[in-house]
Design a protein around this motif. Structure first.
Motif, PDB file in Angstrom:
ATOM      1  N   SER A  14      -8.625   8.990   3.800  1.00 21.20           N
ATOM      2  CA  SER A  14      -9.367   9.866   2.890  1.00 21.20           C
ATOM      3  C   SER A  14      -9.387  11.322   3.332  1.00 21.20           C
ATOM      4  O   SER A  14     -10.182  12.106   2.837  1.00 21.20           O
ATOM      5  CB  SER A  14     -10.804   9.372   2.676  1.00 21.20           C
ATOM      6  OG  SER A  14     -10.793   8.112   2.052  1.00 21.20           O
TER       7      SER A  14
ATOM      8  N   ASN B 102      -9.102   3.738 -13.564  1.00 19.79           N
ATOM      9  CA  ASN B 102      -7.846   3.017 -13.420  1.00 19.79           C
ATOM     10  C   ASN B 102      -8.037   1.522 -13.216  1.00 19.79           C
ATOM     11  O   ASN B 102      -7.164   0.720 -13.554  1.00 19.79           O
ATOM     12  CB  ASN B 102      -7.020   3.632 -12.291  1.00 19.79           C
ATOM     13  CG  ASN B 102      -6.536   5.028 -12.650  1.00 19.79           C
ATOM     14  OD1 ASN B 102      -6.595   5.432 -13.814  1.00 19.79           O
ATOM     15  ND2 ASN B 102      -6.065   5.764 -11.670  1.00 19.79           N
ATOM     16  N   ARG B 103      -9.192   1.132 -12.676  1.00 19.96           N
ATOM     17  CA  ARG B 103      -9.542  -0.288 -12.632  1.00 19.96           C
ATOM     18  C   ARG B 103      -9.537  -0.859 -14.048  1.00 19.96           C
ATOM     19  O   ARG B 103      -9.039  -1.962 -14.304  1.00 19.96           O
ATOM     20  CB  ARG B 103     -10.914  -0.457 -11.992  1.00 19.96           C
ATOM     21  CG  ARG B 103     -11.505  -1.856 -12.099  1.00 19.96           C
ATOM     22  CD  ARG B 103     -12.912  -1.891 -11.499  1.00 19.96           C
ATOM     23  NE  ARG B 103     -13.501  -3.219 -11.586  1.00 19.96           N
ATOM     24  CZ  ARG B 103     -14.522  -3.545 -12.368  1.00 19.96           C
ATOM     25  NH1 ARG B 103     -15.087  -2.633 -13.141  1.00 19.96           N
ATOM     26  NH2 ARG B 103     -14.985  -4.777 -12.380  1.00 19.96           N
TER      27      ARG B 103
ATOM     28  N   THR C  92      -8.467  13.124   0.007  1.00 21.98           N
ATOM     29  CA  THR C  92      -9.176  12.897  -1.257  1.00 21.98           C
ATOM     30  C   THR C  92     -10.688  12.965  -1.145  1.00 21.98           C
ATOM     31  O   THR C  92     -11.379  12.876  -2.152  1.00 21.98           O
ATOM     32  CB  THR C  92      -8.809  11.513  -1.842  1.00 21.98           C
ATOM     33  OG1 THR C  92      -9.174  10.502  -0.897  1.00 21.98           O
ATOM     34  CG2 THR C  92      -7.333  11.427  -2.154  1.00 21.98           C
TER      35      THR C  92
ATOM     36  N   LEU D 213     -11.029   5.629  -9.538  1.00 22.55           N
ATOM     37  CA  LEU D 213     -11.200   4.199  -9.274  1.00 22.55           C
ATOM     38  C   LEU D 213     -11.834   3.487 -10.462  1.00 22.55           C
ATOM     39  O   LEU D 213     -11.406   2.397 -10.844  1.00 22.55           O
ATOM     40  CB  LEU D 213     -12.032   3.991  -8.011  1.00 22.55           C
ATOM     41  CG  LEU D 213     -11.334   4.328  -6.694  1.00 22.55           C
ATOM     42  CD1 LEU D 213     -12.287   4.153  -5.522  1.00 22.55           C
ATOM     43  CD2 LEU D 213     -10.085   3.473  -6.481  1.00 22.55           C
TER      44      LEU D 213
ATOM     45  N   ASN E 101       0.826  -1.201   0.000  1.00 27.07           N
ATOM     46  CA  ASN E 101       0.000   0.000   0.000  1.00 27.07           C
ATOM     47  C   ASN E 101       0.859   1.249   0.000  1.00 27.07           C
ATOM     48  O   ASN E 101       1.729   1.420   0.855  1.00 27.07           O
ATOM     49  CB  ASN E 101      -0.929  -0.015   1.223  1.00 27.07           C
ATOM     50  CG  ASN E 101      -1.955   1.076   1.167  1.00 27.07           C
ATOM     51  OD1 ASN E 101      -1.642   2.246   1.291  1.00 27.07           O
ATOM     52  ND2 ASN E 101      -3.208   0.697   0.949  1.00 27.07           N
TER      53      ASN E 101
ATOM     54  N   ASN F 151     -12.543   9.928  -5.927  1.00 25.84           N
ATOM     55  CA  ASN F 151     -12.656   8.474  -5.877  1.00 25.84           C
ATOM     56  C   ASN F 151     -13.436   7.925  -7.061  1.00 25.84           C
ATOM     57  O   ASN F 151     -13.031   6.955  -7.705  1.00 25.84           O
ATOM     58  CB  ASN F 151     -13.350   8.054  -4.572  1.00 25.84           C
ATOM     59  CG  ASN F 151     -12.392   7.967  -3.403  1.00 25.84           C
ATOM     60  OD1 ASN F 151     -11.467   8.758  -3.306  1.00 25.84           O
ATOM     61  ND2 ASN F 151     -12.623   7.038  -2.508  1.00 25.84           N
TER      62      ASN F 151
ATOM     63  N   TYR G  89      -4.569   6.313  -7.505  1.00 25.99           N
ATOM     64  CA  TYR G  89      -5.220   5.015  -7.298  1.00 25.99           C
ATOM     65  C   TYR G  89      -4.796   3.966  -8.336  1.00 25.99           C
ATOM     66  O   TYR G  89      -4.637   4.266  -9.506  1.00 25.99           O
ATOM     67  CB  TYR G  89      -6.740   5.112  -7.282  1.00 25.99           C
ATOM     68  CG  TYR G  89      -7.301   6.012  -6.213  1.00 25.99           C
ATOM     69  CD1 TYR G  89      -6.767   6.019  -4.924  1.00 25.99           C
ATOM     70  CD2 TYR G  89      -8.365   6.865  -6.475  1.00 25.99           C
ATOM     71  CE1 TYR G  89      -7.282   6.847  -3.945  1.00 25.99           C
ATOM     72  CE2 TYR G  89      -8.886   7.703  -5.494  1.00 25.99           C
ATOM     73  CZ  TYR G  89      -8.331   7.683  -4.236  1.00 25.99           C
ATOM     74  OH  TYR G  89      -8.840   8.513  -3.269  1.00 25.99           O
ATOM     75  N   TRP G  90      -4.639   2.759  -7.862  1.00 25.98           N
ATOM     76  CA  TRP G  90      -4.227   1.567  -8.618  1.00 25.98           C
ATOM     77  C   TRP G  90      -2.751   1.589  -9.014  1.00 25.98           C
ATOM     78  O   TRP G  90      -2.234   0.597  -9.512  1.00 25.98           O
ATOM     79  CB  TRP G  90      -5.103   1.326  -9.859  1.00 25.98           C
ATOM     80  CG  TRP G  90      -6.405   0.655  -9.553  1.00 25.98           C
ATOM     81  CD1 TRP G  90      -7.614   1.253  -9.330  1.00 25.98           C
ATOM     82  CD2 TRP G  90      -6.646  -0.753  -9.416  1.00 25.98           C
ATOM     83  NE1 TRP G  90      -8.585   0.323  -9.063  1.00 25.98           N
ATOM     84  CE2 TRP G  90      -8.030  -0.924  -9.115  1.00 25.98           C
ATOM     85  CE3 TRP G  90      -5.848  -1.885  -9.532  1.00 25.98           C
ATOM     86  CZ2 TRP G  90      -8.606  -2.172  -8.922  1.00 25.98           C
ATOM     87  CZ3 TRP G  90      -6.430  -3.138  -9.344  1.00 25.98           C
ATOM     88  CH2 TRP G  90      -7.782  -3.269  -9.037  1.00 25.98           C
TER      89      TRP G  90
END
Length: 312
Positions: A242, A260-261, A245, A257, A188, A253, A212-213
């Motif tokens: 958070s 990038n997923r 963000t 999210l 992480n 988010n 993210y990711w």
């Protein structure tokens, strides 16, 4: 006489969060660095809140300090890459990336570095992470005595069929159930130590994710080059989750999210899963919240970096 102390650069990225970053630096002042040649490197992503004026000439009593202005909002990966490149150029053995919204125990750096020194096959490691008191997702679920012991991260798990990343142990009160060091799907980025040789072989964080990711992507690449990615419970920190963000359901988010997923799936996963994620992403364009829809559109268009989020 040659200095055999490991050289460690703690990189803290900030973007328009001067007060929070100053709180973080107060904790850094108390961190133990005995036996380590340590510095703290603050990278500012072009903040407009007086960060550069306040922190450029900051002093720490226990380690060296350096400030770099990136000149633009480069996101988490891009901003950290500015610091990583600078530290590698100056010969540091380990890079520790830390969010600027953490509460730190004094022994976190020595324990992380000692673990890496004793485990040369480990390329990347993240410690146990708790919610800071008052930042739990479900604040009313816990007794007062349990707060500060609610787990946020005890290793990362990627569901490779449905393309979701989850934190092992999240929302559980710590009773020692995750006190074993294990290899994990992803380290992480809130707190992570990375060996110099990893960057030399794997490269930097993928700045195209922006936010993210990117930690999952980096961990995936690290493992493919033969390094171990590890969760280590021998030290820990508390995360003001958070705080920077906006939390679940925020435009930040929602946009990153979803987008990038899609990018992660297209890069690493099997054809059947790619098709399922493509279908999900199309569906979000019609059924999602505003910023989920925009993230889905940019995903399908291949728009990376800030994308539509810069117009929020």
């Amino acid at each position: 006489m040659k200095n055999n102390k490991p050289k460690v650069s703690i990189i803290i990225l900030t973007t328009n969060a001067l007060a929070m970053t100053k709180e973080q630096l107060e904790d850094i002042k108390k961190v133990e660095v005995k036996g380590i040649d340590c510095e703290c490197l603050v990278v500012d992503n072009a903040s407009g809140d007086g960060t550069e004026e306040a922190l450029r000439n900051y002093k720490l009593p226990n380690m060296d300090y350096k400030f770099i202005q990136s000149g633009a909002n480069l996101g988490f990966a891009g901003g950290n890459n500015v610091g990583i490149k600078d530290a590698l150029r100056r010969g540091f053995d380990y890079i520790i990336l830390m969010n600027n919204d953490l509460i730190l125990p004094t022994d976190i750096v020595t324990k992380m570095v000692n673990f890496m020194e004793e485990n040369p096959d480990v390329g990347v490691m993240s410690p146990k992470m708790y919610f800071a008191k008052g930042y739990e997702f479900h604040k009313d679920r816990y007794k007062e005595s349990e707060k500060g012991k609610v787990i946020w991260y005890a290793g990362g798990v990627i569901d490779r069929n449905n393309v979701y990343s989850v934190h092992r142990g999240v929302d559980e009160v710590d009773h020692g159930q995750y006190d074993k060091t294990i290899d994990t799907d992803f380290a992480n980025g809130a707190t992570v130590i990375i060996r110099r040789s990893v960057f030399k072989k794997v490269g930097l964080l993928d700045a195209s994710y922006f936010l993210y990711w990117e930690d999952a992507d980096f961990s995936e690449r690290v493992k493919r080059f033969g390094f171990r990615v590890v969760y280590y419970p021998g030290t820990y920190m508390w995360h003001k989750v958070s705080a920077s963000t906006g939390g679940s359901g925020s435009p930040t988010n929602d946009y990153f999210l979803i987008r990038n997923r899609y990018f992660f799936a297209m890069k690493y996963l099997r054809l059947r899963t790619k098709f399922a994620v493509f279908r999900d992403t199309v569906r979000v364009i019609f059924t999602g919240r505003k910023w989920q829809k925009l993230g889905a559109i940019d995903a399908l268009l291949g728009v990376r970096g800030m994308g539509m989020w810069k117009n929020r």
